[in-house]
Design an enzyme around this catalytic site. Structure first.
Site, PDB file in Angstrom:
ATOM      1  N   SER A 268       1.061  -1.202   0.188  1.00  0.00           N
ATOM      2  CA  SER A 268       0.038   0.001  -0.029  1.00  0.00           C
ATOM      3  C   SER A 268       0.897   1.379  -0.085  1.00  0.00           C
ATOM      4  O   SER A 268       2.245   1.204   0.364  1.00  0.00           O
ATOM      5  CB  SER A 268      -0.746  -0.104   1.188  1.00  0.00           C
ATOM      6  OG  SER A 268      -1.397   1.315   1.392  1.00  0.00           O
TER       7      SER A 268
ATOM      8  N   TYR B  44      -1.957  -0.516  10.361  1.00  0.00           N
ATOM      9  CA  TYR B  44      -2.080  -0.807   8.802  1.00  0.00           C
ATOM     10  C   TYR B  44      -0.920  -0.486   8.264  1.00  0.00           C
ATOM     11  O   TYR B  44      -0.213  -1.244   7.518  1.00  0.00           O
ATOM     12  CB  TYR B  44      -3.206  -0.121   8.287  1.00  0.00           C
ATOM     13  CG  TYR B  44      -3.569  -0.440   6.718  1.00  0.00           C
ATOM     14  CD1 TYR B  44      -4.271  -1.590   6.380  1.00  0.00           C
ATOM     15  CD2 TYR B  44      -3.096   0.570   5.756  1.00  0.00           C
ATOM     16  CE1 TYR B  44      -4.540  -1.957   5.049  1.00  0.00           C
ATOM     17  CE2 TYR B  44      -3.427   0.265   4.544  1.00  0.00           C
ATOM     18  CZ  TYR B  44      -4.035  -1.124   4.230  1.00  0.00           C
ATOM     19  OH  TYR B  44      -4.235  -1.211   2.665  1.00  0.00           O
TER      20      TYR B  44
END
Length: 586
Positions: free
Chosen positions: A456, A469
């Site tokens: 990501s 995350y």
């Protein structure tokens, strides 16, 4: 001892010799005849035969002078293509007297099978022919003559290149020396040479009869090569549909040998495989899949298989691609992208129904085959079972896409230990399990491959709302970079894909910590609206994944914000740190 478990053996007499014939699969099904090459026996087909036997009546035989078949006396003149054709007809007369067979040949098995499929006396007896790593001697002779008549630089280069690859042919024409070498030091060292060069790992192959097989088989070359290359037949046209599987890294045959093959086989289907010479041993899953598809199409009345037409079909057609988190979003789009290129797709998701739907749709958009597997990637035991099942049932994965992931947002001090475990178990450990298990299989196979890990932009763009995350994705990015370095020498690429805001369903499952249930649902809905307004489709990420594999790219930011953040992380990380303090209103 045979590696063909459960095979039914019989002996067939022809021309003063006895052939050892093995059969697998149910009688009454389409008959597939596998012909081995030099210096092999029918055992070279064991892994392919086991796979084909699930659908077909499979027949294998030891070529005269090899394995358990007897040798002609005298050897000289006993291995001509005419006599090998007699043997083939004797076999199919016995196993399939009233029905044409589907012929498959590798190496010298393919060379002699080209004779079978181009002579008049076998017309009507062969339904299809799949050729691997062995050209027709007649076609080869015409190929040489055309280049000698018009010696352009390119064609001279092709002649010299193939001439260098054919060094062993000259050696086998030497009187007595090949026999002495095979019955002496070469026969003893050959298995180790194959393990080193071709990465063959089965200790039971080659069989113990190798020294005598190789000594006898030298007469295949002596009885046929010079005669056919000097006076190639002018009528060597295939009277059945042909499938050509070309191993692009074959040390003995140049792909250019097949440049004009449509002249001789107008009903031709071409396949390419990034592999070395012994593909029945190194790539049995792929070989069996293509044979199954080709034979099935012929049995259904098609005379030529239509190859995949996607942009990257030449690269991925028939390859095995496994995608985790394939039930929706980027994972489903990625499964479809590889399906359009003709790959065989394994859709993995913890939601069995979603995985099944992806597999069904993948078949519709072009996948050679597609399967669904319901697995939680964070479950190490379940992933172990999946890896074993995939290798046993489908083969070694060529492309692995570790895509499964979960979202988590909120302050570090509101994030519980259980929250940390959940996001790391899926986002990081799921990737580790995939790389460890399927990557090891790629290494053991020795034919390369590619691993894609979906990270990501949060891997390099800090945020006060994404500590867990972002940490999980940063770990995936570093794991990918480190693994890329380790696997570089083994022909296995590793890519990290770093998307920004992509319109997928991840917002509906993201956990927002530190808030009550009502506020969590409100934030999910608000995030979904934000991602919807951004409206960056997962299909674009899937295209980036496919390109990353084709180009062997290391780190691929996807979306404008991901690319901008990547640039800032290199040029001005202080700006990123300042932006990380911003708390967006959700």
């Amino acid at each position: 001892m045979t590696m063909l478990d459960g095979a039914r053996e019989r002996r067939i007499s022809t021309g003063g010799i006895e052939l050892c014939v093995a059969e697998l699969g149910e009688l009454g099904r389409p008959v597939v005849v596998l012909v081995h090459g030099y210096p092999d026996t029918k055992e070279v087909w064991s892994a392919v035969a086991a796979r084909l036997a699930q659908r077909f009546h499979v027949v294998l035989y030891d070529v005269r002078g090899h394995g358990s078949s007897s040798a002609p006396k005298p050897l000289r003149g006993g291995f001509t293509l005419e006599k090998l054709t007699d043997d083939f007809l004797a076999v199919i007369d016995a196993v399939s007297p009233g029905r044409p067979v589907h012929l498959v040949g590798h190496d010298w098995g393919s060379v002699q099978s080209w004779e079978f499929v181009t002579v008049a006396r076998t017309e009507g007896r062969i339904a299809s022919f799949t050729s691997m790593s062995g050209p027709s001697l007649d076609h080869f002779g015409h190929w040489i003559n055309r280049r000698l008549r018009r010696p352009t630089p390119r064609q001279v280069g092709q002649l010299l290149g193939q001439g260098a690859k054919s060094w062993y042919v000259y050696a086998l024409h030497t009187p007595a020396l090949p026999e002495l070498a095979w019955r002496g030091p070469l026969g003893k060292r050959w298995p180790a040479m194959l393990r080193r060069v071709e990465k063959l790992t089965d200790p039971a192959y080659p069989t113990a009869s190798l020294p005598s097989d190789a000594a006898h088989g030298a007469w295949l070359y002596r009885d046929n090569v010079r005669a056919r290359l000097r006076r190639p037949r002018a009528d060597a046209y295939a009277h059945a549909p042909v499938q050509l599987i070309t191993a692009l890294d074959d040390a003995f045959l140049s792909p250019a040998l097949y440049d004009e093959l449509e002249t001789w086989a107008p009903r031709l289907t071409r396949r390419t495989l990034p592999a070395k010479h012994w593909i029945p041993r190194t790539r049995p899953d792929q070989v069996a899949s293509w044979i199954t598809e080709f034979v099935t199409s012929i049995e259904a009345g098609q005379t030529r298989t239509v190859a995949a037409s996607g942009v990257h079909a030449e690269r991925f057609a028939g390859q095995l691609v496994l995608v985790t988190g394939a039930g929706s979003g980027i994972g489903r789009a990625t499964a479809f992208a590889f399906a359009e290129a003709g790959a065989r797709v394994i859709a993995v998701d913890r939601d069995a129904e979603s995985a099944t739907r992806t597999a069904e749709l993948a078949r519709l958009v072009g996948a050679r085959e597609a399967w669904a597997e319901a697995v939680d990637v964070s479950d190490e035991a379940a992933m172990d079972e999946l890896a074993a099942k995939v290798r046993q049932s489908y083969g070694v994965v060529d492309v692995l896409v570790n895509n499964a992931g979960v979202g988590l947002s909120g302050s570090f001090f509101d994030t519980s230990t259980e929250d940390w475990r959940r996001v790391l178990d899926v986002n990081l450990w799921g990737v580790i399990h995939g790389c460890r298990l399927f990557g090891r299989h790629m290494v053991e196979r020795g034919e390369g491959g590619h691993i894609v890990n979906v990270a990501s932009a949060a891997a390099y763009q800090p945020s006060r709302l994404l500590p867990a995350y972002g940490a999980s994705k940063a770990a995936v990015l570093m794991l990918s970079e480190s693994l890329r370095a380790e696997l570089a020498g083994k022909g296995i690429g590793v890519s990290a894909i770093c998307p920004g805001l992509v319109n997928t369903g991840i917002t509906s499952t993201t956990t927002f910590v530190g808030v009550d249930a009502g506020e969590q649902e409100r934030r999910r809905a608000s995030s979904a609206r934000l991602y919807g307004r951004r409206n960056y489709p997962p299909e674009k990420v899937a295209d980036a994944i496919v390109r990353a594999v084709v180009r062997d790219e290391a780190v691929v930011p996807v979306t404008a914000e991901a690319k901008g953040s990547r640039l800032l992380s290199r040029l001005s990380p202080r700006v990123l740190r300042a932006l990380a303090r911003y708390e967006p209103r959700i």
